[in-house]
Design an enzyme around this catalytic site. Structure first.
Site, mmCIF file in Angstrom:
data_model
loop_
_atom_site.group_PDB
_atom_site.id
_atom_site.type_symbol
_atom_site.label_atom_id
_atom_site.label_comp_id
_atom_site.label_asym_id
_atom_site.label_seq_id
_atom_site.Cartn_x
_atom_site.Cartn_y
_atom_site.Cartn_z
ATOM 1 N N LYS A 152 16.953 72.310 -59.774
ATOM 2 C CA LYS A 152 17.940 73.345 -59.460
ATOM 3 C C LYS A 152 18.086 73.550 -57.948
ATOM 4 O O LYS A 152 19.198 73.590 -57.437
ATOM 5 C CB LYS A 152 17.560 74.670 -60.132
ATOM 6 C CG LYS A 152 17.544 74.616 -61.648
ATOM 7 C CD LYS A 152 17.150 75.936 -62.269
ATOM 8 C CE LYS A 152 15.773 76.433 -61.912
ATOM 9 N NZ LYS A 152 14.653 75.664 -62.429
ATOM 10 N N ARG B 28 17.336 85.256 -66.229
ATOM 11 C CA ARG B 28 16.301 84.617 -67.044
ATOM 12 C C ARG B 28 16.163 85.256 -68.413
ATOM 13 O O ARG B 28 15.401 84.773 -69.242
ATOM 14 C CB ARG B 28 14.954 84.655 -66.328
ATOM 15 C CG ARG B 28 14.923 83.745 -65.131
ATOM 16 C CD ARG B 28 13.530 83.646 -64.582
ATOM 17 N NE ARG B 28 13.515 82.767 -63.419
ATOM 18 C CZ ARG B 28 12.481 82.054 -63.061
ATOM 19 N NH1 ARG B 28 11.379 82.081 -63.764
ATOM 20 N NH2 ARG B 28 12.540 81.296 -61.998
ATOM 21 N N ARG C 197 5.108 67.908 -56.634
ATOM 22 C CA ARG C 197 5.640 68.899 -55.699
ATOM 23 C C ARG C 197 4.512 69.799 -55.182
ATOM 24 O O ARG C 197 4.488 70.164 -54.004
ATOM 25 C CB ARG C 197 6.728 69.745 -56.388
ATOM 26 C CG ARG C 197 7.385 70.748 -55.452
ATOM 27 C CD ARG C 197 8.583 71.407 -56.094
ATOM 28 N NE ARG C 197 8.194 72.493 -56.984
ATOM 29 C CZ ARG C 197 9.053 73.234 -57.681
ATOM 30 N NH1 ARG C 197 10.349 72.969 -57.637
ATOM 31 N NH2 ARG C 197 8.644 74.214 -58.450
ATOM 32 N N ARG D 137 2.259 74.824 -53.050
ATOM 33 C CA ARG D 137 2.490 75.959 -53.951
ATOM 34 C C ARG D 137 1.435 75.965 -55.052
ATOM 35 O O ARG D 137 1.313 75.017 -55.824
ATOM 36 C CB ARG D 137 3.882 75.875 -54.578
ATOM 37 C CG ARG D 137 4.988 76.270 -53.644
ATOM 38 C CD ARG D 137 6.350 76.148 -54.254
ATOM 39 N NE ARG D 137 6.488 76.766 -55.561
ATOM 40 C CZ ARG D 137 7.615 76.767 -56.255
ATOM 41 N NH1 ARG D 137 8.701 76.194 -55.776
ATOM 42 N NH2 ARG D 137 7.667 77.344 -57.437
ATOM 43 N N ARG E 232 4.407 78.446 -67.653
ATOM 44 C CA ARG E 232 5.764 78.695 -67.173
ATOM 45 C C ARG E 232 6.782 78.102 -68.147
ATOM 46 O O ARG E 232 7.827 78.715 -68.420
ATOM 47 C CB ARG E 232 5.957 78.119 -65.768
ATOM 48 C CG ARG E 232 5.269 78.966 -64.706
ATOM 49 C CD ARG E 232 5.010 78.251 -63.410
ATOM 50 N NE ARG E 232 6.194 77.725 -62.761
ATOM 51 C CZ ARG E 232 6.140 76.769 -61.829
ATOM 52 N NH1 ARG E 232 4.986 76.249 -61.453
ATOM 53 N NH2 ARG E 232 7.246 76.333 -61.258
#
Length: 190
Positions: free
Chosen positions: A14, A89, A128, A134, A146
């Site tokens: 996204k 969401r 990532r 992160r 998640r």
């Protein structure tokens, strides 16, 4: 004015696609994740509250998210439109967004969903996490949590936009340019 909800599970691409689309169509990209990360990094009150939820792989409560999003839209009141990334969401967030935009004489024109298999996403997110640092992308159990949150709470937003004939599913696997071309066909048709 074109307002697009860019949708998909964590790691679907996204943010990457939003960066391309915002320039191509002169839209403002509002990523709730980026706004939360900025506030967390700067240890604002919102950031500390959001961090407590995000660290456990949970969604930030609607009221906090909606107020933050409205403030971002207001800061960009002269925009040609918006790409909403990571919002809405939940169905209640989608309804709140519709009500807010309606007051401004606007609407959501399309929900464009990047569809990618979960195992591909886990690999993407772990990679990532190595690059970005992160914490939420470095622990497979948090990543899977998640996805569970996404599948049980967020994916139902698809039905909300499908009922309005605004849902467009796009294959999120392939080259960035190829995926952008598929998304552009939808945006150009709006």
């Amino acid at each position: 004015m074109k307002n697009i909800v860019l949708f998909g599970p964590p790691g679907a691409g996204k943010g990457t696609q939003a960066d391309v689309l915002k320039d191509k169509y002169n839209l403002v990209h509002i990523s709730t994740g980026d706004v939360f990360r900025f506030n967390i990094k700067n240890e604002t009150e919102l950031g500390l509250l959001a961090k407590s939820y995000i660290d456990n792989g949970n969604l930030v409560p609607d009221e906090v998210t909606i107020n933050m999003l409205e403030a971002e839209v207001e800061k960009n009141s002269e925009a040609n439109g918006f790409i909403f990334d990571g919002f809405p969401r939940t169905e209640s967030q989608a309804e709140a967004l519709d009500a807010f935009l309606s007051k401004k004489g606007a609407t959501i024109n399309a929900m464009i969903a990047l569809e990618v298999e979960e195992d591909v996403l886990v690999t993407r997110l772990l990679e990532r996490g190595k690059v970005s640092g992160r914490a939420d992308d470095q622990d497979e159990s948090k990543i899977r949590n998640r996805f569970n949150e996404y599948n049980t709470k967020t994916a139902i937003v698809k039905d909300y936009y499908e009922k309005q004939d605004k849902y467009y599913g796009i294959n999120g696997v392939g080259s960035i340019d190829g995926i952008t071309a598929l998304i552009s066909k939808v945006v150009d048709s709006l």
